[in-house]
Design a protein around this motif. Sequence first.
Motif, PDB file in Angstrom:
ATOM      1  N   GLN A   1      -7.184   4.068   9.782  1.00  0.00           N
ATOM      2  CA  GLN A   1      -5.943   3.335   9.494  1.00  0.00           C
ATOM      3  C   GLN A   1      -5.293   3.836   8.202  1.00  0.00           C
ATOM      4  O   GLN A   1      -4.072   4.004   8.126  1.00  0.00           O
ATOM      5  N   ILE A   2      -6.132   4.068   7.189  1.00  0.00           N
ATOM      6  CA  ILE A   2      -5.614   4.568   5.902  1.00  0.00           C
ATOM      7  C   ILE A   2      -4.919   5.908   6.113  1.00  0.00           C
ATOM      8  O   ILE A   2      -3.792   6.130   5.649  1.00  0.00           O
ATOM      9  N   PHE A   3      -5.596   6.811   6.818  1.00  0.00           N
ATOM     10  CA  PHE A   3      -5.023   8.150   7.041  1.00  0.00           C
ATOM     11  C   PHE A   3      -3.719   8.081   7.840  1.00  0.00           C
ATOM     12  O   PHE A   3      -2.789   8.866   7.614  1.00  0.00           O
ATOM     13  N   ALA A   4      -3.627   7.121   8.767  1.00  0.00           N
ATOM     14  CA  ALA A   4      -2.393   6.958   9.549  1.00  0.00           C
ATOM     15  C   ALA A   4      -1.242   6.517   8.631  1.00  0.00           C
ATOM     16  O   ALA A   4      -0.103   6.995   8.758  1.00  0.00           O
ATOM     17  N   ILE A   5      -1.548   5.628   7.675  1.00  0.00           N
ATOM     18  CA  ILE A   5      -0.514   5.166   6.730  1.00  0.00           C
ATOM     19  C   ILE A   5      -0.111   6.312   5.791  1.00  0.00           C
ATOM     20  O   ILE A   5       1.069   6.475   5.465  1.00  0.00           O
ATOM     21  N   VAL A   6      -1.096   7.127   5.380  1.00  0.00           N
ATOM     22  CA  VAL A   6      -0.782   8.303   4.538  1.00  0.00           C
ATOM     23  C   VAL A   6       0.171   9.238   5.289  1.00  0.00           C
ATOM     24  O   VAL A   6       1.120   9.776   4.712  1.00  0.00           O
ATOM     25  N   GLU A   7      -0.062   9.406   6.597  1.00  0.00           N
ATOM     26  CA  GLU A   7       0.831  10.258   7.420  1.00  0.00           C
ATOM     27  C   GLU A   7       2.254   9.704   7.425  1.00  0.00           C
ATOM     28  O   GLU A   7       3.228  10.451   7.319  1.00  0.00           O
ATOM     29  N   GLU A   8       2.369   8.375   7.553  1.00  0.00           N
ATOM     30  CA  GLU A   8       3.701   7.738   7.536  1.00  0.00           C
ATOM     31  C   GLU A   8       4.413   8.015   6.204  1.00  0.00           C
ATOM     32  O   GLU A   8       5.603   8.317   6.175  1.00  0.00           O
ATOM     33  N   VAL A   9       3.649   7.897   5.117  1.00  0.00           N
ATOM     34  CA  VAL A   9       4.211   8.126   3.780  1.00  0.00           C
ATOM     35  C   VAL A   9       4.684   9.575   3.643  1.00  0.00           C
ATOM     36  O   VAL A   9       5.765   9.843   3.099  1.00  0.00           O
TER      37      VAL A   9
ATOM     38  N   GLN B   1       5.723  11.522   6.014  1.00  0.00           N
ATOM     39  CA  GLN B   1       6.961  11.669   6.804  1.00  0.00           C
ATOM     40  C   GLN B   1       8.163  11.088   6.063  1.00  0.00           C
ATOM     41  O   GLN B   1       9.252  11.680   6.055  1.00  0.00           O
ATOM     42  N   GLU B   2       7.962   9.939   5.404  1.00  0.00           N
ATOM     43  CA  GLU B   2       9.052   9.320   4.633  1.00  0.00           C
ATOM     44  C   GLU B   2       9.490  10.225   3.484  1.00  0.00           C
ATOM     45  O   GLU B   2      10.692  10.392   3.232  1.00  0.00           O
ATOM     46  N   LEU B   3       8.502  10.809   2.790  1.00  0.00           N
ATOM     47  CA  LEU B   3       8.825  11.689   1.658  1.00  0.00           C
ATOM     48  C   LEU B   3       9.492  12.980   2.137  1.00  0.00           C
ATOM     49  O   LEU B   3      10.414  13.496   1.495  1.00  0.00           O
ATOM     50  N   ASP B   4       9.019  13.503   3.281  1.00  0.00           N
ATOM     51  CA  ASP B   4       9.648  14.703   3.866  1.00  0.00           C
ATOM     52  C   ASP B   4      11.107  14.418   4.210  1.00  0.00           C
ATOM     53  O   ASP B   4      12.003  15.214   3.885  1.00  0.00           O
ATOM     54  N   ALA B   5      11.327  13.248   4.839  1.00  0.00           N
ATOM     55  CA  ALA B   5      12.686  12.889   5.273  1.00  0.00           C
ATOM     56  C   ALA B   5      13.624  12.752   4.069  1.00  0.00           C
ATOM     57  O   ALA B   5      14.802  13.103   4.144  1.00  0.00           O
TER      58      ALA B   5
ATOM     59  N   GLU C   1      13.196  14.388   1.334  1.00  0.00           N
ATOM     60  CA  GLU C   1      13.115  15.669   0.604  1.00  0.00           C
ATOM     61  C   GLU C   1      12.607  15.461  -0.834  1.00  0.00           C
ATOM     62  O   GLU C   1      13.114  16.048  -1.785  1.00  0.00           O
ATOM     63  N   ILE C   2      11.598  14.599  -0.957  1.00  0.00           N
ATOM     64  CA  ILE C   2      10.975  14.340  -2.274  1.00  0.00           C
ATOM     65  C   ILE C   2       9.693  15.167  -2.352  1.00  0.00           C
ATOM     66  O   ILE C   2       8.855  15.116  -1.453  1.00  0.00           O
ATOM     67  N   PRO C   3       9.525  15.958  -3.406  1.00  0.00           N
ATOM     68  CA  PRO C   3       8.312  16.794  -3.513  1.00  0.00           C
ATOM     69  C   PRO C   3       7.046  15.939  -3.651  1.00  0.00           C
ATOM     70  O   PRO C   3       7.051  14.922  -4.343  1.00  0.00           O
ATOM     71  N   TYR C   4       5.994  16.372  -2.973  1.00  0.00           N
ATOM     72  CA  TYR C   4       4.718  15.656  -3.055  1.00  0.00           C
ATOM     73  C   TYR C   4       3.582  16.602  -2.706  1.00  0.00           C
ATOM     74  O   TYR C   4       3.791  17.730  -2.256  1.00  0.00           O
ATOM     75  N   LYS C   5       2.362  16.116  -2.903  1.00  0.00           N
ATOM     76  CA  LYS C   5       1.172  16.896  -2.563  1.00  0.00           C
ATOM     77  C   LYS C   5       0.115  15.890  -2.086  1.00  0.00           C
ATOM     78  O   LYS C   5       0.000  14.798  -2.653  1.00  0.00           O
ATOM     79  N   VAL C   6      -0.627  16.230  -1.032  1.00  0.00           N
ATOM     80  CA  VAL C   6      -1.689  15.324  -0.565  1.00  0.00           C
ATOM     81  C   VAL C   6      -2.949  15.611  -1.385  1.00  0.00           C
ATOM     82  O   VAL C   6      -3.485  16.719  -1.345  1.00  0.00           O
ATOM     83  N   PRO C   7      -3.401  14.626  -2.159  1.00  0.00           N
ATOM     84  CA  PRO C   7      -4.574  14.862  -3.006  1.00  0.00           C
ATOM     85  C   PRO C   7      -5.880  14.807  -2.215  1.00  0.00           C
ATOM     86  O   PRO C   7      -5.894  14.421  -1.040  1.00  0.00           O
TER      87      PRO C   7
ATOM     88  N   PHE D   1       0.831  -1.206   0.000  1.00  0.00           N
ATOM     89  CA  PHE D   1       0.000   0.000   0.000  1.00  0.00           C
ATOM     90  C   PHE D   1       0.871   1.264   0.000  1.00  0.00           C
ATOM     91  O   PHE D   1       0.631   2.208  -0.751  1.00  0.00           O
ATOM     92  N   LYS D   2       1.910   1.260   0.842  1.00  0.00           N
ATOM     93  CA  LYS D   2       2.765   2.445   0.958  1.00  0.00           C
ATOM     94  C   LYS D   2       3.504   2.745  -0.353  1.00  0.00           C
ATOM     95  O   LYS D   2       3.676   3.901  -0.717  1.00  0.00           O
ATOM     96  N   THR D   3       3.897   1.688  -1.061  1.00  0.00           N
ATOM     97  CA  THR D   3       4.553   1.886  -2.367  1.00  0.00           C
ATOM     98  C   THR D   3       3.617   2.638  -3.303  1.00  0.00           C
ATOM     99  O   THR D   3       4.012   3.592  -3.981  1.00  0.00           O
ATOM    100  N   GLN D   4       2.342   2.215  -3.322  1.00  0.00           N
ATOM    101  CA  GLN D   4       1.375   2.879  -4.196  1.00  0.00           C
ATOM    102  C   GLN D   4       1.101   4.301  -3.723  1.00  0.00           C
ATOM    103  O   GLN D   4       1.046   5.231  -4.537  1.00  0.00           O
ATOM    104  N   LEU D   5       0.941   4.489  -2.420  1.00  0.00           N
ATOM    105  CA  LEU D   5       0.657   5.837  -1.897  1.00  0.00           C
ATOM    106  C   LEU D   5       1.811   6.807  -2.165  1.00  0.00           C
ATOM    107  O   LEU D   5       1.585   7.981  -2.497  1.00  0.00           O
TER     108      LEU D   5
END
Length: 542
Positions: A401-409, A411-415, A417-423, A370-374
């Motif tokens: 649970q989904i929203f908690a996993i999105v939060e983890e993702v 944090q990983e992207l922030d760490a 330094e990969i640009p992203y946007k929450v849709p 799931f995290k790979t896809q998110l």
Amino acid sequence: MEREYRGKSVYRGLTIGPIAVLKKNDVQVKREKIEDAKQEIERVKQAVADSQAQLQHLYDKAVKEVGEASAAIFEVHQMMLEDEDYQDAIQNMIQTELVNAEYAVAVTGDNFAEIFASMDDEYMQARSADVKDISNRLVQNLRGDVSVDLSEMEPSIIVADDLSPSETVQMDKEKILGFVTVHGSTNSHTAILARMMNIPALIGVPVDLEELRTGMEAVVDGFEGKFVVEPGEEVKQQTEAKMREEAEKLKLLQELKGKETVTADGKKVHLYANIGSVGDIAGVLENDAEGIGLFRSEFLYLGKTDFPTEEEQFNAYKQALQLMAGKKVIIRTLDIGADKQVDYFNLGKEENPALGYRAIRICLKQPEIFKTQLRALLRAAVYGNLSVMYPMITSTEEVEQIFAIVEEVKQELDAAEIPYKVPEQGVMIETPAAVMISEDLAQMVDFFSIGTNDLTQYTLAIDRQNEKLDDFYNAHHKAILMMIRMVVENAHKYGKWAGICGELGADLELTDEFMKMGVDELSVAPGMILKLRKRICEFSKN
């Protein structure tokens, strides 16, 4: 000689052209006593030569399309065909037991496959499937029954016993004139694909595939549910006249292109398209959809031997967003399971897969998939107007649970330094449980998309893949319509929008009803966009 068969129509259209008969790879072989062993051995040698030529062709084609490393499997198969032990075993069996070549090849293939499978070396174990594959190819060549190469065939009507989602997704859609299957349900994925591609399709056609040959001319009439093999002049002329008439109607619909989808009394409705891959976007643009209401992301997983990587997914989502140039693209997260089986997921056999381990349940139990896809989705969101929706929701706890996993993702992207946007994030309403708690869900998510195919299946307790139950399957059931109304009302109560992305969204008999309910969005097969726009623009509550 003209032969006519009747079946159930899953898309009302007409076509005429050659057929391509698809037969399953598992070859049934009979043992037969023969008189002339030498003649049988010569037949084997000819089948080997034919197989080598086919494999060389596949290798050359694969080198161009996927590179040398991925094409190497066809070289391995060529080498295995030339193996002296394998060929000697076949010839010896023909000479000593006086059996037909097909039987000798099949038994030898099984024996060698068993030997490879029992070896300790992983590489050798993997060769077991290859031996079976080359033996099947040899038997098919001996019988003059080689499976059709769908990428090389001329535009054809696909005739098969049935088709799985992974088979249909690998086809070159430009070359398919229509579908005819012996089995299947009006709600199967083959049927959905036919409607999405705007091509005539019949299921439940009682035709003997052994009596048909690839290349025979046929007519598929989705209006009358007819499949005519080797049609006479009269049928051909009638079909061509009907096809011209349909083309004229389509021309009139084209005048609606570029116009807004607004009811006669001024309500704006979003009219989006359902697609299965980036390749379908041409149809979305051609039919003037305002966006994509359902991008079935599982098609990135089907027809593969391993999980798609984050980069593969990111590139597909990014390309879709760029092609849609700012128009909305709603991507459904992985919906594998039930009738969409993928070997490498190792889901195991279930008594009732429709009620089993599927969709969001897999994602929550195997969060790394799931995290790979998110990660891919959040990264792609930078490039356009992306919304994400989660399938098969039954509780508010799942959404948390989904929203908690999105939060983890995040944090990983922030760490990294990969640009992203929450849709924008929404849920699919396709279980009665989700309908009943839709007021609670509306306070948690940005939108609802009602998946009427599964909602109907679960509400009526009818397996939509079971053709015996087609007479009981009533998509217009009062309970379904009451549920849709309830979901729309609960969404609006909290300022959220609600749409329909299931097959019912394209049902012109219900369009007026949906407009009265206040449905904000309909997402349908691209070929239905203009027909639906015409109906919506004519609607008025007054």
